[in-house]
Scaffold this motif. Structure first.
Motif, PDB file in Angstrom:
ATOM      1  N   THR A 138      47.703  37.330  47.042  1.00  0.00           N
ATOM      2  CA  THR A 138      46.690  38.089  46.303  1.00  0.00           C
ATOM      3  C   THR A 138      46.439  37.534  44.921  1.00  0.00           C
ATOM      4  O   THR A 138      45.292  37.499  44.451  1.00  0.00           O
ATOM      5  CB  THR A 138      47.147  39.566  46.180  1.00  0.00           C
ATOM      6  OG1 THR A 138      47.541  40.032  47.457  1.00  0.00           O
ATOM      7  CG2 THR A 138      46.026  40.421  45.635  1.00  0.00           C
ATOM      8  N   ASP A 139      47.482  37.114  44.240  1.00  0.00           N
ATOM      9  CA  ASP A 139      47.374  36.773  42.825  1.00  0.00           C
ATOM     10  C   ASP A 139      47.334  35.272  42.550  1.00  0.00           C
ATOM     11  O   ASP A 139      47.563  34.864  41.424  1.00  0.00           O
ATOM     12  CB  ASP A 139      48.550  37.389  42.045  1.00  0.00           C
ATOM     13  CG  ASP A 139      48.359  38.875  41.825  1.00  0.00           C
ATOM     14  OD1 ASP A 139      47.236  39.358  42.060  1.00  0.00           O
ATOM     15  OD2 ASP A 139      49.324  39.534  41.423  1.00  0.00           O
ATOM     16  N   ASP A 166      54.593  38.971  47.602  1.00  0.00           N
ATOM     17  CA  ASP A 166      55.733  38.186  47.126  1.00  0.00           C
ATOM     18  C   ASP A 166      55.316  36.992  46.283  1.00  0.00           C
ATOM     19  O   ASP A 166      56.050  36.547  45.399  1.00  0.00           O
ATOM     20  CB  ASP A 166      56.555  37.688  48.321  1.00  0.00           C
ATOM     21  CG  ASP A 166      57.330  38.800  49.002  1.00  0.00           C
ATOM     22  OD1 ASP A 166      57.489  39.872  48.370  1.00  0.00           O
ATOM     23  OD2 ASP A 166      57.764  38.610  50.151  1.00  0.00           O
ATOM     24  N   ASP A 167      54.124  36.469  46.553  1.00  0.00           N
ATOM     25  CA  ASP A 167      53.707  35.262  45.828  1.00  0.00           C
ATOM     26  C   ASP A 167      53.591  35.514  44.332  1.00  0.00           C
ATOM     27  O   ASP A 167      53.818  34.623  43.529  1.00  0.00           O
ATOM     28  CB  ASP A 167      52.365  34.768  46.378  1.00  0.00           C
ATOM     29  CG  ASP A 167      51.980  33.421  45.797  1.00  0.00           C
ATOM     30  OD1 ASP A 167      52.798  32.490  45.871  1.00  0.00           O
ATOM     31  OD2 ASP A 167      50.878  33.310  45.235  1.00  0.00           O
ATOM     32  N   ALA A 186      52.378  28.304  48.554  1.00  0.00           N
ATOM     33  CA  ALA A 186      51.015  28.800  48.339  1.00  0.00           C
ATOM     34  C   ALA A 186      50.111  27.756  47.702  1.00  0.00           C
ATOM     35  O   ALA A 186      48.924  27.667  48.032  1.00  0.00           O
ATOM     36  CB  ALA A 186      51.059  30.058  47.472  1.00  0.00           C
ATOM     37  N   ASP A 187      50.656  26.960  46.773  1.00  0.00           N
ATOM     38  CA  ASP A 187      49.823  25.957  46.106  1.00  0.00           C
ATOM     39  C   ASP A 187      49.272  24.952  47.109  1.00  0.00           C
ATOM     40  O   ASP A 187      48.105  24.550  47.037  1.00  0.00           O
ATOM     41  CB  ASP A 187      50.624  25.232  45.031  1.00  0.00           C
ATOM     42  CG  ASP A 187      50.857  26.092  43.799  1.00  0.00           C
ATOM     43  OD1 ASP A 187      50.134  27.092  43.633  1.00  0.00           O
ATOM     44  OD2 ASP A 187      51.752  25.753  43.005  1.00  0.00           O
ATOM     45  N   ALA A 188      50.111  24.532  48.042  1.00  0.00           N
ATOM     46  CA  ALA A 188      49.669  23.549  49.037  1.00  0.00           C
ATOM     47  C   ALA A 188      48.581  24.132  49.935  1.00  0.00           C
ATOM     48  O   ALA A 188      47.571  23.487  50.215  1.00  0.00           O
ATOM     49  CB  ALA A 188      50.861  23.088  49.873  1.00  0.00           C
ATOM     50  N   ARG A 247      32.959  39.324  37.878  1.00  0.00           N
ATOM     51  CA  ARG A 247      34.041  40.320  37.718  1.00  0.00           C
ATOM     52  C   ARG A 247      35.394  39.728  38.111  1.00  0.00           C
ATOM     53  O   ARG A 247      36.409  39.970  37.455  1.00  0.00           O
ATOM     54  CB  ARG A 247      33.720  41.567  38.549  1.00  0.00           C
ATOM     55  CG  ARG A 247      32.641  42.445  37.931  1.00  0.00           C
ATOM     56  CD  ARG A 247      32.524  43.773  38.658  1.00  0.00           C
ATOM     57  NE  ARG A 247      31.912  43.606  39.961  1.00  0.00           N
ATOM     58  CZ  ARG A 247      30.605  43.738  40.208  1.00  0.00           C
ATOM     59  NH1 ARG A 247      29.775  44.022  39.212  1.00  0.00           N
ATOM     60  NH2 ARG A 247      30.133  43.602  41.429  1.00  0.00           N
ATOM     61  N   MET A 248      35.408  38.940  39.188  1.00  0.00           N
ATOM     62  CA  MET A 248      36.671  38.329  39.615  1.00  0.00           C
ATOM     63  C   MET A 248      37.159  37.330  38.575  1.00  0.00           C
ATOM     64  O   MET A 248      38.347  37.279  38.239  1.00  0.00           O
ATOM     65  CB  MET A 248      36.489  37.640  40.966  1.00  0.00           C
ATOM     66  CG  MET A 248      37.778  37.044  41.521  1.00  0.00           C
ATOM     67  SD  MET A 248      37.570  36.223  43.135  1.00  0.00           S
ATOM     68  CE  MET A 248      37.247  37.649  44.169  1.00  0.00           C
ATOM     69  N   ARG A 249      36.256  36.537  38.032  1.00  0.00           N
ATOM     70  CA  ARG A 249      36.663  35.516  37.065  1.00  0.00           C
ATOM     71  C   ARG A 249      37.113  36.130  35.749  1.00  0.00           C
ATOM     72  O   ARG A 249      38.005  35.593  35.086  1.00  0.00           O
ATOM     73  CB  ARG A 249      35.516  34.534  36.829  1.00  0.00           C
ATOM     74  CG  ARG A 249      35.474  33.443  37.883  1.00  0.00           C
ATOM     75  CD  ARG A 249      34.610  32.296  37.492  1.00  0.00           C
ATOM     76  NE  ARG A 249      35.076  31.079  38.159  1.00  0.00           N
ATOM     77  CZ  ARG A 249      34.462  29.916  38.071  1.00  0.00           C
ATOM     78  NH1 ARG A 249      33.373  29.792  37.348  1.00  0.00           N
ATOM     79  NH2 ARG A 249      34.940  28.858  38.688  1.00  0.00           N
ATOM     80  N   LEU A 250      36.509  37.236  35.348  1.00  0.00           N
ATOM     81  CA  LEU A 250      36.947  37.886  34.111  1.00  0.00           C
ATOM     82  C   LEU A 250      38.375  38.375  34.234  1.00  0.00           C
ATOM     83  O   LEU A 250      39.142  38.336  33.266  1.00  0.00           O
ATOM     84  CB  LEU A 250      36.012  39.037  33.754  1.00  0.00           C
ATOM     85  CG  LEU A 250      34.704  38.665  33.072  1.00  0.00           C
ATOM     86  CD1 LEU A 250      33.867  39.909  32.794  1.00  0.00           C
ATOM     87  CD2 LEU A 250      34.951  37.910  31.772  1.00  0.00           C
ATOM     88  N   SER A 251      38.753  38.862  35.405  1.00  0.00           N
ATOM     89  CA  SER A 251      40.133  39.323  35.578  1.00  0.00           C
ATOM     90  C   SER A 251      41.103  38.154  35.448  1.00  0.00           C
ATOM     91  O   SER A 251      42.231  38.318  34.982  1.00  0.00           O
ATOM     92  CB  SER A 251      40.305  39.998  36.945  1.00  0.00           C
ATOM     93  OG  SER A 251      40.197  39.055  38.001  1.00  0.00           O
ATOM     94  N   LEU A 252      40.671  36.946  35.829  1.00  0.00           N
ATOM     95  CA  LEU A 252      41.522  35.767  35.678  1.00  0.00           C
ATOM     96  C   LEU A 252      41.626  35.347  34.224  1.00  0.00           C
ATOM     97  O   LEU A 252      42.698  35.003  33.739  1.00  0.00           O
ATOM     98  CB  LEU A 252      40.945  34.614  36.491  1.00  0.00           C
ATOM     99  CG  LEU A 252      41.109  34.696  37.998  1.00  0.00           C
ATOM    100  CD1 LEU A 252      40.223  33.661  38.687  1.00  0.00           C
ATOM    101  CD2 LEU A 252      42.552  34.485  38.393  1.00  0.00           C
ATOM    102  N   ALA A 253      40.488  35.373  33.515  1.00  0.00           N
ATOM    103  CA  ALA A 253      40.483  34.929  32.122  1.00  0.00           C
ATOM    104  C   ALA A 253      41.393  35.784  31.262  1.00  0.00           C
ATOM    105  O   ALA A 253      42.021  35.300  30.314  1.00  0.00           O
ATOM    106  CB  ALA A 253      39.063  34.950  31.572  1.00  0.00           C
ATOM    107  N   SER A 254      41.498  37.076  31.589  1.00  0.00           N
ATOM    108  CA  SER A 254      42.344  37.958  30.778  1.00  0.00           C
ATOM    109  C   SER A 254      43.826  37.662  30.969  1.00  0.00           C
ATOM    110  O   SER A 254      44.654  38.077  30.169  1.00  0.00           O
ATOM    111  CB  SER A 254      42.060  39.424  31.141  1.00  0.00           C
ATOM    112  OG  SER A 254      42.421  39.688  32.491  1.00  0.00           O
ATOM    113  N   ASP A 255      44.180  36.926  32.038  1.00  0.00           N
ATOM    114  CA  ASP A 255      45.585  36.623  32.309  1.00  0.00           C
ATOM    115  C   ASP A 255      46.138  35.499  31.451  1.00  0.00           C
ATOM    116  O   ASP A 255      47.341  35.402  31.246  1.00  0.00           O
ATOM    117  CB  ASP A 255      45.768  36.246  33.785  1.00  0.00           C
ATOM    118  CG  ASP A 255      45.612  37.449  34.705  1.00  0.00           C
ATOM    119  OD1 ASP A 255      45.704  38.580  34.192  1.00  0.00           O
ATOM    120  OD2 ASP A 255      45.385  37.258  35.904  1.00  0.00           O
TER     121      ASP A 255
END
Length: 516
Positions: A276-277, A79-80, A245-247, A300-308
């Motif tokens: 998750t996201d 849901d987040d 979630a941010d807190a 690999r995890m950070r690359l998936s973030l950069a593409s967002d």
């Protein structure tokens, strides 16, 4: 209606959509741009998908299930993910001063409500003109306008007042994405004002906690706030919304993990199982994976973030390192060039490209980058001098020159943590291993004759990700000579990383056997 509300909305379909007018704003799905009286903003792909899906419904309620189906293809993401995308739509609408907003229908979904939404179906904007070309549906709707007038007047008198924090939150997010010290300070000031104006806004408190935790994590001078401020803002958010979630993320990000890698990692894993996201929790967790030698997994995890988000400076400069750690040198060079084009004097980009060149046998080009005075950020003269001398020494290969430069580099490590970080990289580059191990003894264990700075001090330069005795610089490709030295594993045992690997049941990349 611009498209069927019950079909998957792909990136390709977004790109093919023409511009259209919605109330007082224009929306260009192809470029993911929203423009209105307050300016223009570019949205992340998922945020634009949600906005277009709500626009297609023409004011009708769109259920959460339908949004998951249309924007995520029913892939389970939690849901987040939807909550953050809807929050992104709200921030964008507030930023451009739209005449409407996103209304939550409890336990059901969302809808757009406000002035001028009749134009959503009417107007497809002619590209480049900003003028709506009215459709047949709009002309037919005109026959209903008189009968609906009373209802519209009633609704206009009873619609909710916009939250005064919304526009401040949108501006703070824009400031944070610059990655600069000035942008971070401005964002925190905006968020402080947001919670002052709207003390009952859980999102404002959560974003304040997260912004402070992230700035303190990547601090450029001294810690700008205490952990108490992170915890106080997080507690305020969670008291208003226990699921904020941010807190929750901020409280984990604020934890120092040197020597406590496993307990902190478990907290990250528990949080990410629920959210998750969450990009910033994933980013901080991925950096921690690098700190324990799991560089490829981290990359690999950070690359998936950069593409967002191609417009977030902090996410994008890290992609340079990620490609490098994965051995993708062409991609790393391309990422560095893109980052230079977008943020030409952003220190993290400059350093990322410098270490990439050094770590791939191009020290001569790295020296050219240092010598280009117009092309480097504002660095303290002693740091610039040490960088220049070390590169020249590495290129010369002269033992006497290397010894003299090693002494020069070590002479600066008492001044600042950033000098310590650079010293590790430079000593490894020059293969001054005795000095590198001596610095490690001083920095991590407070042993030996070298005195290394352990706290940030006013005026030292901004080197992200390196507070709290980070260990990441020991595991880069430049660190291979240290990793292969007989002293390296005893050092890992003394600082506690060997225990972490044993308890976690993992091996760092440098101990992994090559695939045959």
């Amino acid at each position: 209606m611009h498209g069927p509300v019950d079909s998957l909305l792909t990136s390709g379909q977004l790109a093919a959509r023409p511009c259209f007018q919605l109330g007082t704003i224009s929306i260009d799905p192809g470029t993911r741009t929203v423009s209105g009286p307050g300016g223009s903003v570019q949205l992340e792909p998922r945020v634009m998908q949600v906005l277009v899906s709500l626009a297609d419904a023409e004011g009708a309620v769109v259920t959460r299930d339908l949004l998951f189906a249309r924007c995520w293809g029913n892939v389970y993401v939690g849901d987040d993910s939807l909550n953050r995308a809807v929050a992104g739509v709200r921030r964008a609408l507030a930023s451009v001063e739209a005449s409407f907003s996103v209304d939550t229908v409890p336990r059901t979904g969302y809808r757009l409500t406000g002035d001028g939404l009749g134009q959503a179906a009417a107007g497809e904007v002619e590209p480049g003109t900003g003028r709506a070309s009215w459709s047949r549906r709009a002309l037919l709707a005109g026959g209903l306008s008189l009968g609906a007038a009373a209802g519209v007047a009633w609704w206009a008198g009873n619609r909710p007042t916009p939250d005064p924090a919304d526009a401040l939150l949108a501006r703070a997010q824009q400031s944070l994405r610059t990655g600069t010290a000035e942008g971070q300070r401005k964002a925190i000031a905006l968020l402080d004002e947001a919670v002052k104006r709207s003390p009952g806004n859980a999102n404002a408190w959560g974003q304040l906690a997260l912004a402070v935790a992230r700035v303190d994590e990547h601090v450029f001078a001294r810690p700008v706030t205490s952990a108490a401020k992170v915890d106080d803002a997080a507690q305020r958010a969670l008291s208003l919304d226990p699921g904020n979630a941010d807190a929750a993320a901020a409280r984990i990000i604020a934890l120092p993990y040197y020597g406590s890698w496993l307990p902190v990692e478990r907290q990250f894993e528990q949080f990410l199982a629920r959210h998750t996201d969450h990009p910033y929790a994933r980013d901080s967790y991925s950096f921690m994976l690098g700190a324990v030698g799991r560089m490829k997994e981290s990359a690999r995890m950070r690359l998936s973030l950069a593409s967002d988000d191609l417009y977030d400076a902090q996410l994008q400069y890290r992609s340079i390192y990620c490609h490098w750690f994965l051995g993708q040198i062409t991609e790393a060079d391309q990422a560095a060039q893109r980052a230079f084009d977008m943020w030409p004097r952003f220190a993290p980009v400059w350093f990322a490209r410098l270490w990439l060149l050094n770590g791939t046998g191009r020290t001569d080009r790295a020296l050219e980058q240092i010598e280009n005075e117009r092309g480097h950020p504002d660095l303290p003269p002693p740091m610039l001098a040490a960088l220049r001398s070390a590169h020249r020494a590495a290129l010369s290969g002269d033992p006497a020159v290397v010894a003299a430069t090693t002494k020069q580099v070590l002479g600066g490590v008492r001044a600042s943590v950033s000098a310590v970080v650079n010293a590790f990289m430079l000593l490894q580059m020059m293969k001054s291993l005795d000095a590198a191990f001596g610095l490690a003894e001083a920095y991590y264990l407070e042993r030996g004759p070298v005195i290394a700075a352990l706290n940030w001090r006013p005026g030292q330069p901004f080197v992200p990700d390196q507070r709290r005795r980070k260990t990441n610089m020991l595991f880069t490709p430049l660190g291979v000579p240290m990793q292969q030295d007989s002293r390296f594993l005893p050092l890992m045992r003394d600082i506690g990383l060997q225990d972490y690997w044993d308890q976690r049941g993992v091996s760092p990349d440098f101990l992994a056997q090559p695939v045959r």
